[in-house]
Design a protein around this motif. Structure first.
Motif, PDB file in Angstrom:
ATOM      1  N   THR A   9      37.806  53.749  32.962  1.00 17.52           N
ATOM      2  CA  THR A   9      37.615  53.214  31.609  1.00 17.52           C
ATOM      3  C   THR A   9      38.976  53.014  30.953  1.00 17.52           C
ATOM      4  O   THR A   9      40.002  53.474  31.438  1.00 17.52           O
ATOM      5  CB  THR A   9      36.799  54.185  30.740  1.00 17.52           C
ATOM      6  OG1 THR A   9      37.469  55.437  30.752  1.00 17.52           O
ATOM      7  CG2 THR A   9      35.386  54.342  31.272  1.00 17.52           C
ATOM      8  N   GLU A  10      38.927  52.347  29.813  1.00 16.54           N
ATOM      9  CA  GLU A  10      40.158  52.065  29.079  1.00 16.54           C
ATOM     10  C   GLU A  10      40.919  53.341  28.720  1.00 16.54           C
ATOM     11  O   GLU A  10      42.142  53.392  28.763  1.00 16.54           O
ATOM     12  CB  GLU A  10      39.800  51.293  27.805  1.00 16.54           C
ATOM     13  CG  GLU A  10      40.995  51.022  26.941  1.00 16.54           C
ATOM     14  CD  GLU A  10      40.681  49.957  25.903  1.00 16.54           C
ATOM     15  OE1 GLU A  10      41.079  48.816  26.117  1.00 16.54           O
ATOM     16  OE2 GLU A  10      40.037  50.279  24.890  1.00 16.54           O
ATOM     17  N   GLN A  11      40.152  54.365  28.387  1.00 14.56           N
ATOM     18  CA  GLN A  11      40.763  55.639  28.020  1.00 14.56           C
ATOM     19  C   GLN A  11      41.739  56.090  29.105  1.00 14.56           C
ATOM     20  O   GLN A  11      42.830  56.591  28.832  1.00 14.56           O
ATOM     21  CB  GLN A  11      39.640  56.671  27.847  1.00 14.56           C
ATOM     22  CG  GLN A  11      40.116  57.990  27.287  1.00 14.56           C
ATOM     23  CD  GLN A  11      39.096  59.105  27.536  1.00 14.56           C
ATOM     24  OE1 GLN A  11      38.026  58.887  28.117  1.00 14.56           O
ATOM     25  NE2 GLN A  11      39.442  60.296  27.100  1.00 14.56           N
ATOM     26  N   ALA A  61      42.955  53.992  31.602  1.00 13.64           N
ATOM     27  CA  ALA A  61      43.959  52.957  31.846  1.00 13.64           C
ATOM     28  C   ALA A  61      45.079  53.037  30.810  1.00 13.64           C
ATOM     29  O   ALA A  61      46.219  52.683  31.073  1.00 13.64           O
ATOM     30  CB  ALA A  61      43.302  51.584  31.825  1.00 13.64           C
ATOM     31  N   LEU A  62      44.741  53.552  29.616  1.00 14.91           N
ATOM     32  CA  LEU A  62      45.730  53.636  28.540  1.00 14.91           C
ATOM     33  C   LEU A  62      46.624  54.867  28.654  1.00 14.91           C
ATOM     34  O   LEU A  62      47.561  55.023  27.888  1.00 14.91           O
ATOM     35  CB  LEU A  62      45.018  53.686  27.181  1.00 14.91           C
ATOM     36  CG  LEU A  62      44.681  52.353  26.523  1.00 14.91           C
ATOM     37  CD1 LEU A  62      43.852  52.587  25.265  1.00 14.91           C
ATOM     38  CD2 LEU A  62      45.948  51.567  26.181  1.00 14.91           C
ATOM     39  N   LEU A  97      37.717  47.831  35.935  1.00 10.78           N
ATOM     40  CA  LEU A  97      37.875  48.293  34.561  1.00 10.78           C
ATOM     41  C   LEU A  97      36.487  48.264  33.912  1.00 10.78           C
ATOM     42  O   LEU A  97      35.870  47.210  33.802  1.00 10.78           O
ATOM     43  CB  LEU A  97      38.843  47.357  33.831  1.00 10.78           C
ATOM     44  CG  LEU A  97      39.078  47.645  32.354  1.00 10.78           C
ATOM     45  CD1 LEU A  97      39.625  49.057  32.150  1.00 10.78           C
ATOM     46  CD2 LEU A  97      40.058  46.624  31.770  1.00 10.78           C
ATOM     47  N   TYR A 109      34.774  47.095  29.305  1.00 14.87           N
ATOM     48  CA  TYR A 109      35.795  46.331  28.580  1.00 14.87           C
ATOM     49  C   TYR A 109      35.139  45.580  27.416  1.00 14.87           C
ATOM     50  O   TYR A 109      34.115  44.920  27.582  1.00 14.87           O
ATOM     51  CB  TYR A 109      36.511  45.352  29.519  1.00 14.87           C
ATOM     52  CG  TYR A 109      37.791  44.833  28.894  1.00 14.87           C
ATOM     53  CD1 TYR A 109      38.870  45.683  28.654  1.00 14.87           C
ATOM     54  CD2 TYR A 109      37.903  43.493  28.509  1.00 14.87           C
ATOM     55  CE1 TYR A 109      40.031  45.221  28.062  1.00 14.87           C
ATOM     56  CE2 TYR A 109      39.075  43.024  27.924  1.00 14.87           C
ATOM     57  CZ  TYR A 109      40.130  43.898  27.696  1.00 14.87           C
ATOM     58  OH  TYR A 109      41.275  43.431  27.109  1.00 14.87           O
ATOM     59  N   HIS A 114      39.462  49.597  22.211  1.00 18.83           N
ATOM     60  CA  HIS A 114      40.506  48.722  21.664  1.00 18.83           C
ATOM     61  C   HIS A 114      40.647  47.449  22.488  1.00 18.83           C
ATOM     62  O   HIS A 114      41.161  46.459  22.020  1.00 18.83           O
ATOM     63  CB  HIS A 114      41.834  49.469  21.631  1.00 18.83           C
ATOM     64  CG  HIS A 114      41.774  50.681  20.752  1.00 18.83           C
ATOM     65  ND1 HIS A 114      41.723  50.575  19.391  1.00 18.83           N
ATOM     66  CD2 HIS A 114      41.707  51.997  21.038  1.00 18.83           C
ATOM     67  CE1 HIS A 114      41.647  51.792  18.875  1.00 18.83           C
ATOM     68  NE2 HIS A 114      41.634  52.672  19.844  1.00 18.83           N
ATOM     69  N   SER A 115      40.213  47.517  23.754  1.00 23.94           N
ATOM     70  CA  SER A 115      40.321  46.375  24.659  1.00 23.94           C
ATOM     71  C   SER A 115      41.744  45.821  24.666  1.00 23.94           C
ATOM     72  O   SER A 115      41.991  44.643  24.484  1.00 23.94           O
ATOM     73  CB  SER A 115      39.338  45.278  24.272  1.00 23.94           C
ATOM     74  OG  SER A 115      38.060  45.836  24.160  1.00 23.94           O
ATOM     75  N   SER A 116      42.633  46.749  24.875  1.00 25.09           N
ATOM     76  CA  SER A 116      44.046  46.416  24.888  1.00 25.09           C
ATOM     77  C   SER A 116      44.386  45.558  26.109  1.00 25.09           C
ATOM     78  O   SER A 116      43.680  45.569  27.109  1.00 25.09           O
ATOM     79  CB  SER A 116      44.823  47.732  24.941  1.00 25.09           C
ATOM     80  OG  SER A 116      46.151  47.493  25.255  1.00 25.09           O
ATOM     81  N   TYR A 124      47.658  47.499  29.469  1.00 25.69           N
ATOM     82  CA  TYR A 124      47.543  48.106  30.802  1.00 25.69           C
ATOM     83  C   TYR A 124      47.033  47.118  31.838  1.00 25.69           C
ATOM     84  O   TYR A 124      47.156  47.346  33.032  1.00 25.69           O
ATOM     85  CB  TYR A 124      46.632  49.335  30.756  1.00 25.69           C
ATOM     86  CG  TYR A 124      45.268  49.059  30.182  1.00 25.69           C
ATOM     87  CD1 TYR A 124      44.984  49.346  28.857  1.00 25.69           C
ATOM     88  CD2 TYR A 124      44.269  48.479  30.960  1.00 25.69           C
ATOM     89  CE1 TYR A 124      43.740  49.084  28.311  1.00 25.69           C
ATOM     90  CE2 TYR A 124      43.024  48.223  30.425  1.00 25.69           C
ATOM     91  CZ  TYR A 124      42.768  48.524  29.104  1.00 25.69           C
ATOM     92  OH  TYR A 124      41.541  48.255  28.582  1.00 25.69           O
ATOM     93  N   ILE A 125      46.445  46.014  31.358  1.00 24.87           N
ATOM     94  CA  ILE A 125      45.888  45.055  32.305  1.00 24.87           C
ATOM     95  C   ILE A 125      46.994  44.496  33.200  1.00 24.87           C
ATOM     96  O   ILE A 125      46.786  44.214  34.375  1.00 24.87           O
ATOM     97  CB  ILE A 125      45.097  43.961  31.557  1.00 24.87           C
ATOM     98  CG1 ILE A 125      43.852  44.626  30.972  1.00 24.87           C
ATOM     99  CG2 ILE A 125      44.741  42.788  32.466  1.00 24.87           C
ATOM    100  CD1 ILE A 125      42.747  43.715  30.579  1.00 24.87           C
TER     101      ILE A 125
END
Ligand code: C2E
Ligand code: MG
Ligand code: MG
Ligand code: MG
Length: 280
Positions: A151-153, A155-156, A178, A181, A185-187, A190-191
């Motif tokens: 998850t983003e958590q 990946a961040l 991922l 998404y 925040h859907s940053s 990290y992508i």
């Protein structure tokens, strides 16, 4: 019984947080016991293309507590993390999913992708990736048939060890997805760091796709992003045909949701795959 008695006693002596801590501790002890006694299960939810052909399944944890019944998986994971049994549980999940993939291959379904969710604390374990590697080999599973969902958590994270470990998942030849998404925040930062194979569009966007134009536009931009990065897109929570069609129109590649199938126990998954074969 133990839970009621012990936490009841606590309530007169201890603070609210201590009581909650005790409840969590007792539930975690039950979890560990059930894990030991092989009472946990995995369900598998099909992922399909527009024509409905199954391309993969996501493994989802199920724990039925003897007294309290079904416990929501994120809570089970949190309990396991809190009580330091997450590695044991995590490896059991990978082992079970790989052994299922091995069974399915023996039945002639040898090109399915098995998606497995990995939690934050699992990635804190320095042996995670080599253990994944070993379990895959033990079950004769090809690495590119396993997709690890983060998850983003995660990946961040700016923890260099975690960043290296996520990269090492890819270096070992596993697929990387991922998850969720469009939820947080859907940053974008990290992508660019990780070479994702798949981006999963969060169900909350899909559920609103027909009645909120912004959701369609956001999904469209995620698809555009994914296409530029050569990632596949899977939409979650596809619950009806109209949503599937709208997603198809936005060039979404794959779908997962109750419209196609709920998460299935092993036997029902096999039936699903067999009926799919007959229909061809
Ligand atoms: P997730 O990884 O995003 O998994 C998808 C969730 O959406 C699953 O919930 C699935 O049952 C549900 N779902 C699928 N289709 C539909 C639909 O059409 N409509 C709706 N409303 N829901 C749908 P589930 O199984 O309750 O799991 C919730 C979350 O718990 C998962 O979200 C994942 O973050 C976590 N989880 C589940 N199993 C595992 C596991 O084995 N390991 C780890 N680390 N986390 C897990
Ligand atoms: Mg997932
Ligand atoms: Mg998800
Ligand atoms: Mg979700």
């Amino acid at each position: 019984y133990r839970l009621c008695e012990e936490s009841g006693q606590c309530s007169t002596l201890l603070s609210r947080n201590d009581v909650i801590g005790n409840i969590a501790r007792l539930l975690a002890a039950d979890l560990e016991e059930d894990l030991q006694n092989n009472k946990l299960t995995l369900f598998y939810q099909p992922q399909v293309d527009y024509a409905g052909n199954i391309t993969g399944v996501e493994a989802l944890l199920r724990w039925q507590h003897e007294y309290y019944g079904y416990i929501y998986p994120p809570l089970v994971i949190a309990l396991a993390e809190e009580s330091q049994i997450i590695d044991k549980l995590g490896y059991w999940i990978v082992e079970t999913a790989c052994s299922e993939l091995e069974n399915l291959a023996a039945l002639g379904c040898d090109n399915l992708i098995m998606s497995i969710n990995i939690s934050v604390m699992q990635l804190e374990n320095e042996f995670l990736v080599e253990t994944l590697d070993q379990i895959a080999k033990d079950h004769h599973v090809r690495h590119n048939n396993l997709e690890i969902e983060i998850t983003e958590q995660l990946a961040l994270s700016n923890n260099p060890d975690i960043i290296e470990r996520i990269k090492s998942i890819k270096k070992h030849g596993f697929r990387l997805a991922l998850d969720d998404y469009g939820k947080g925040h859907s940053s974008l930062v990290y992508i660019k760091e990780y070479d994702f194979d798949t981006i999963k569009i969060d169900g909350s966007l899909v559920q609103e796709i027909l009645n909120n134009n912004n959701c369609g536009n956001i999904i469209s931009s995620i698809v555009f992003l994914a296409e530029s990065l050569h990632c596949l897109v899977i939409a979650e929570y596809v619950e009806n045909e109209a949503q599937r069609n709208a997603l198809h129109h936005l060039r979404c590649d794959y779908y997962q949701g109750y419209f196609f199938s709920e998460p299935l126990p092993e036997n029902d998954l096999i039936k699903y795959l067999q009926s799919e074969k007959r229909n061809k």
